[in-house]
Design an enzyme around this catalytic site. Structure first.
Site, mmCIF file in Angstrom:
data_model
loop_
_atom_site.group_PDB
_atom_site.id
_atom_site.type_symbol
_atom_site.label_atom_id
_atom_site.label_comp_id
_atom_site.label_asym_id
_atom_site.label_seq_id
_atom_site.Cartn_x
_atom_site.Cartn_y
_atom_site.Cartn_z
ATOM 1 N N HIS A 19 0.949 -56.867 7.033
ATOM 2 C CA HIS A 19 0.214 -55.810 7.722
ATOM 3 C C HIS A 19 0.840 -54.452 7.435
ATOM 4 C CE1 HIS A 19 -1.618 -59.107 10.047
ATOM 5 N NE2 HIS A 19 -2.565 -58.237 10.319
ATOM 6 N N LYS B 41 2.043 -51.850 12.565
ATOM 7 C CA LYS B 41 1.790 -53.082 13.311
ATOM 8 C C LYS B 41 3.020 -53.423 14.149
ATOM 9 C CE LYS B 41 -0.488 -57.030 14.090
ATOM 10 N NZ LYS B 41 -1.702 -57.054 14.931
#
Length: 238
Positions: A135, A139
């Protein structure tokens, strides 16, 4: 439909664009950067709330909506230790609560295929299974909610594995979820079955947040006039 956005980061802004394109109205946008509070919104002026915030805020936001009679769609992750409390609160107030760790239709098909493959692969003990999720740098939670949901789908068919573990491939009694954070990555999830002679992979790679936003707005539409706790399997009939 009159939608309240709780959380107005990258995801909230994409949901706003998707909702407006579908002819819906945004009645409010709540984030830590503005002075608006949830108490300004009731079921009289709000048909549904879509909640994408941080782990520490999610349960408070969901609780308010359920107590106020506002159907709530949540995609926040990292708060699921309180999920059972949210279910009970929904039942106590005869509310409507829709939760998914990921609202992409493609990801939920990925979950479906993941469970099917796991049900077949568990018979072949020479294959070691693991999950890798990647990600963007912002995140917060590791592993991702989508990674955990993927793990749960595998563990349902692997009784010999004692749950999942984060970033520890040496622990063979648990399913490892490797988490990576890189610039400009929307979300990648890869399930690997690896043996000495070959490797099998199932992957989902998101190219934009649009798929997530479309699924969240679809859930807000679908939950209208329903009571109870729901997820993507209910909406997609998987």
């Amino acid at each position: 439909m009159r939608i309240l956005l709780i959380g107005y980061g990258k995801m909230g802004k994409t949901i706003e664009q998707t909702a407006l394109a579908k002819g819906h109205t945004i009645v409010g946008k709540i984030s830590h950067q503005n002075a608006e509070t949830l108490q300004n919104y009731t079921s009289a002026i709000t048909d549904a709330a879509i909640e994408f915030t941080h782990p520490e805020a999610a349960f408070v936001n969901i609780s308010y909506c359920l107590e106020a009679g506002i159907p709530v769609v949540s995609g926040s992750t990292g708060w699921l230790d309180k999920y059972n409390e949210a279910e009970k609160l929904c039942q106590a107030h005869s509310g409507a609560f829709f939760y998914a760790s990921n609202y992409s239709v493609g990801v939920n098909l990925f979950f479906h295929f993941n469970e099917y493959i796991a049900s077949r692969m568990q018979a072949y003990k020479e294959y070691q299974t693991g999950i890798r999720e990647i990600h963007h740098l912002q995140k917060v939670d590791k592993p991702s909610g989508t990674g955990i949901t993927t793990a749960e789908g595998i563990l349902a068919h692997y009784p010999n594995l004692d749950g999942w573990i984060a970033d520890n491939p040496e622990e063979k009694t648990k399913l490892n979820i490797a988490s990576e954070r890189e610039p400009d990555v929307v979300g990648t999830h890869i399930v690997t079955y690896s043996s000495e002679v070959d490797q099998i992979e199932l992957a989902h790679i998101a190219h934009s947040r649009t798929g997530f936003a479309e699924g969240a707005v679809m859930a807000a539409e679908w939950i209208q006039n329903r009571k109870g706790v729901f997820g993507m399997k209910d909406m997609l009939n998987l």
